[in-house]
Design a protein around this motif. Structure first.
Motif, short mmCIF file in Angstrom:
data_model
loop_
_atom_site.label_atom_id
_atom_site.label_comp_id
_atom_site.label_asym_id
_atom_site.label_seq_id
_atom_site.Cartn_x
_atom_site.Cartn_y
_atom_site.Cartn_z
N ASP A 46 1.00 -1.40 -0.21
CA ASP A 46 0.16 -0.11 0.14
C ASP A 46 0.92 1.37 0.10
OD1 ASP A 46 -2.08 1.83 0.17
OD2 ASP A 46 -2.44 1.33 2.42
N THR A 47 1.38 1.43 -1.08
CA THR A 47 2.40 2.68 -1.14
C THR A 47 1.89 4.11 -1.44
OG1 THR A 47 2.99 2.46 -3.43
CG2 THR A 47 4.28 1.24 -2.08
N TYR A 48 0.53 3.90 -1.67
CA TYR A 48 -0.07 5.14 -2.24
C TYR A 48 -0.60 5.90 -0.86
CZ TYR A 48 -0.39 5.33 -7.11
OH TYR A 48 -0.16 5.51 -8.59
N TYR A 49 -0.54 7.26 -0.78
CA TYR A 49 -0.89 8.27 0.32
C TYR A 49 -2.39 8.30 0.36
CZ TYR A 49 0.41 11.53 -2.99
OH TYR A 49 0.34 12.55 -4.47
N TYR A 50 -3.30 8.04 -1.01
CA TYR A 50 -4.59 8.09 -0.91
C TYR A 50 -5.05 6.67 -1.47
CZ TYR A 50 -4.18 9.13 -5.68
OH TYR A 50 -4.06 9.29 -7.22
N ARG A 51 -6.20 6.36 -1.04
CA ARG A 51 -6.78 5.05 -1.40
C ARG A 51 -7.58 5.18 -2.79
NH1 ARG A 51 -7.58 4.32 4.21
NH2 ARG A 51 -5.97 2.55 4.83
N THR A 52 -7.60 4.22 -3.71
CA THR A 52 -8.32 4.00 -4.94
C THR A 52 -8.70 2.61 -5.09
OG1 THR A 52 -8.07 4.33 -7.29
CG2 THR A 52 -6.22 3.69 -5.95
N ASP A 53 -9.89 2.71 -5.60
CA ASP A 53 -10.85 1.62 -6.01
C ASP A 53 -10.83 1.18 -7.60
OD1 ASP A 53 -11.36 0.75 -3.11
OD2 ASP A 53 -12.96 2.14 -3.31
N LYS A 54 -10.04 1.98 -8.21
CA LYS A 54 -10.08 1.97 -9.65
C LYS A 54 -9.33 0.49 -10.09
CE LYS A 54 -9.76 6.86 -10.52
NZ LYS A 54 -9.18 8.03 -11.23
N PRO A 55 -10.20 -0.21 -10.85
CA PRO A 55 -9.54 -1.60 -11.30
C PRO A 55 -8.05 -1.35 -12.01
CG PRO A 55 -11.91 -1.53 -11.72
CD PRO A 55 -11.56 -0.01 -11.53
N GLN A 56 -7.86 -0.16 -12.80
CA GLN A 56 -6.69 -0.21 -13.65
C GLN A 56 -5.50 0.35 -12.50
OE1 GLN A 56 -9.50 1.70 -13.77
NE2 GLN A 56 -9.11 3.88 -14.28
N ASP A 57 -5.80 0.64 -11.50
CA ASP A 57 -4.84 0.84 -10.29
C ASP A 57 -4.16 -0.39 -9.66
OD1 ASP A 57 -4.67 3.57 -10.66
OD2 ASP A 57 -6.39 3.89 -9.36
N LYS A 58 -4.84 -1.47 -10.24
CA LYS A 58 -4.43 -2.81 -9.49
C LYS A 58 -3.89 -3.56 -10.73
CE LYS A 58 -7.91 -2.60 -5.83
NZ LYS A 58 -9.15 -3.34 -5.30
N GLU A 59 -3.73 -3.07 -11.88
CA GLU A 59 -3.10 -4.00 -12.92
C GLU A 59 -1.79 -4.08 -12.78
OE1 GLU A 59 -3.92 -1.75 -16.53
OE2 GLU A 59 -6.24 -2.49 -16.43
N TRP A 60 -1.16 -5.14 -13.24
CA TRP A 60 0.44 -5.27 -13.32
C TRP A 60 0.82 -5.74 -14.25
CZ3 TRP A 60 3.02 -2.88 -9.32
CH2 TRP A 60 4.57 -2.95 -9.43
N PRO A 61 1.94 -5.31 -15.02
CA PRO A 61 2.43 -4.18 -14.70
C PRO A 61 1.52 -2.91 -14.86
CG PRO A 61 3.14 -4.85 -16.86
CD PRO A 61 2.56 -6.09 -16.15
N PRO A 62 1.77 -1.64 -14.29
CA PRO A 62 0.73 -0.69 -14.14
C PRO A 62 0.87 0.08 -15.56
CG PRO A 62 2.56 -0.44 -12.66
CD PRO A 62 2.95 -1.63 -13.16
N LYS A 63 0.12 0.85 -15.66
CA LYS A 63 0.20 1.62 -16.92
C LYS A 63 1.04 2.79 -16.89
CE LYS A 63 -4.46 1.89 -19.17
NZ LYS A 63 -5.51 2.49 -19.73
N TYR A 64 1.53 3.35 -17.75
CA TYR A 64 2.57 4.59 -17.85
C TYR A 64 4.05 3.98 -17.00
CZ TYR A 64 -1.97 6.60 -18.75
OH TYR A 64 -3.03 6.93 -19.71
N TRP A 65 4.29 2.92 -17.00
CA TRP A 65 5.63 2.56 -16.29
C TRP A 65 6.70 3.27 -17.11
CZ3 TRP A 65 9.30 -0.74 -18.39
CH2 TRP A 65 8.87 -1.48 -19.41
N LYS A 66 7.64 3.37 -16.22
CA LYS A 66 9.16 3.90 -16.95
C LYS A 66 10.08 2.99 -16.33
CE LYS A 66 6.96 7.57 -18.52
NZ LYS A 66 6.85 7.61 -19.85
N PHE A 67 10.13 2.30 -15.59
CA PHE A 67 10.99 1.08 -15.34
C PHE A 67 10.31 0.31 -14.07
CE2 PHE A 67 12.98 3.96 -11.66
CZ PHE A 67 12.64 3.10 -10.69
N LEU A 68 10.68 -1.19 -14.44
CA LEU A 68 10.27 -2.13 -13.78
C LEU A 68 11.29 -2.89 -13.18
CD1 LEU A 68 7.69 -3.96 -16.26
CD2 LEU A 68 7.07 -2.51 -14.28
N LEU A 69 11.21 -3.21 -11.73
CA LEU A 69 12.44 -3.86 -10.97
C LEU A 69 11.81 -5.20 -10.53
CD1 LEU A 69 13.69 -0.82 -9.08
CD2 LEU A 69 14.41 -1.74 -11.20
N GLU A 70 12.49 -6.13 -10.56
CA GLU A 70 12.19 -7.52 -9.85
C GLU A 70 13.51 -8.11 -9.07
OE1 GLU A 70 10.88 -11.87 -11.71
OE2 GLU A 70 9.76 -10.16 -12.33
#
Length: 371
Positions: A90-114
């Motif tokens: 839960d890194t966000y400082y406000y909560r959201t119930d939008k389905p797209q905010d739970k997608e992975w990888p998320p939209k508009y990503w600039k880098f992905l780390l694993e």
């Protein structure tokens, strides 16, 4: 724009989920603005991070960094709407119930780390507005703050309490002739203070945001110093979770509730008005924040009747007002060519031009967390 408190939240999660782990997979999305504007490229970022161990994370105001087992290190700025997501955290400082905010990888990503290990950690830096900045700094990990862009910014009230003293603040405000709100927002003076934090500090210090800084008396400077450390340290300790902010904070009431065009008020009935100071809309309580010296202009009756936002999730500023005087925020409409990479990072002698403030578009929602 994420401010000192919100950035501290991300640093907390980086330390919790990434530090001590090796990056087994790194993907970076080509972006000649987010990377290129600061002399890095996506390819260079991938090569610099791949296979290395994350050994630490730090912050100076709105900038934060990830230190690796060997240079270069990643130094980042969220711009207006950037953020670092960690899968299942839960890194966000406000909560959201939008389905797209739970997608992975998320939209508009600039880098992905694993990371390696079990369980593995997956992280993504996202920014749909492309005002964030990601760069490599080639230096010893403990010297990052001696390099651009950190060396050009003022001290961080939480990271550098021994520097942000009452004497230091007195010297700062007395040598400036500008509205005190503008002085607080200038990152070259103090790192990390943005619009809502600046308003809260001035409200807690009982100082009018338009008053010229060099007209503050000794008692006001003392109150400002106390308020500065109180607001910054408290919001950082609470990880920018506004649900946990003290009930007497202006933050709890500045966004407004109820019907549209209804005047914003504190629980005791004191009116909250909105003024443009330092290029930003400022929430002010005239009954508390008295004008005791010259200001940029007088408050008119029309301004005291200005309506507040009708929803917690809406921003309180006009669309055209976006910048907190951050050198990283540039005009979206500016069509400049991509910058060339600088190999493994930014050297101490490198210089960077300050960009113009972004002046159009829409910001992310306010920091109130909705249930």
């Amino acid at each position: 724009m994420p401010e000192l408190a919100e950035v501290s939240r991300i640093v907390h999660f980086i330390r919790q989920h990434l530090v001590g782990k090796t990056l087994s997979r790194v993907q970076a999305q080509h972006d000649d603005i987010v990377y290129g504007k600061v002399g890095t490229s996506a390819d260079e970022f991938e090569k610099a991070m791949q296979g290395k161990t994350v050994v630490g994370a730090g912050q100076q105001g709105k900038y934060f960094w990830i230190t690796m087992s060997s240079p270069p290190h990643a130094v980042m700025h969220f711009g207006m709407a950037g953020w670092l997501k960690i899968k299942d955290a839960d890194t966000y400082y406000y909560r959201t119930d939008k389905p797209q905010d739970k997608e992975w990888p998320p939209k508009y990503w600039k880098f992905l780390l694993e990371t390696d290990g079990n369980p593995k950690t997956e992280a993504a830096f996202v920014d749909f507005r492309r005002l964030a900045r990601i760069r490599l700094v080639d230096c010893p990990a403990d010297e990052i703050r001696k390099y651009t862009p950190l060396k050009e910014n003022g001290p961080d009230p939480v990271a550098d309490p021994e520097l942000v003293t009452e004497k230091w603040l007195t010297e700062l405000v007395t040598r400036k002739k500008a509205p005190i709100k503008a002085v607080l927002l200038d990152q070259a003076n103090i790192s990390g203070i943005g619009n809502w934090m600046g308003d809260e500090i001035l409200y807690q210090g009982k100082i009018h945001p338009e008053q010229y800084s060099n007209t503050l008396n000794d008692e006001q400077i003392q109150d400002l110093h106390k308020a500065l450390h109180y607001v910054c340290s408290t919001s950082v300790e609470l990880l920018a979770d506004s649900e946990k902010f003290p009930e007497h904070w202006l933050f709890k009431h500045r966004w407004g509730k109820g019907k549209k065009n209804q005047t914003a008020k504190l629980p005791n009935g004191d009116k909250i008005i909105f003024l443009t100071v330092g290029g930003r809309t400022s929430a002010v309580v005239p009954s508390v924040q008295k004008k005791t010296g010259p200001i940029t202009k007088d408050v008119t009756e029309d301004e005291t009747k200005e309506s507040h936002p009708s929803s917690k999730r809406k921003r309180e500023t006009p669309l055209k007002e976006e910048s907190d005087s951050d050198p990283e925020i540039e005009k979206v409409s500016k069509k400049s060519g991509p910058s060339k990479g600088t190999g493994r990072g930014v050297k101490l002698e490198d210089s960077e031009k300050k960009a113009s403030p972004e002046t159009s578009g829409r910001r992310r929602s306010t920091r109130l967390r909705t249930k």
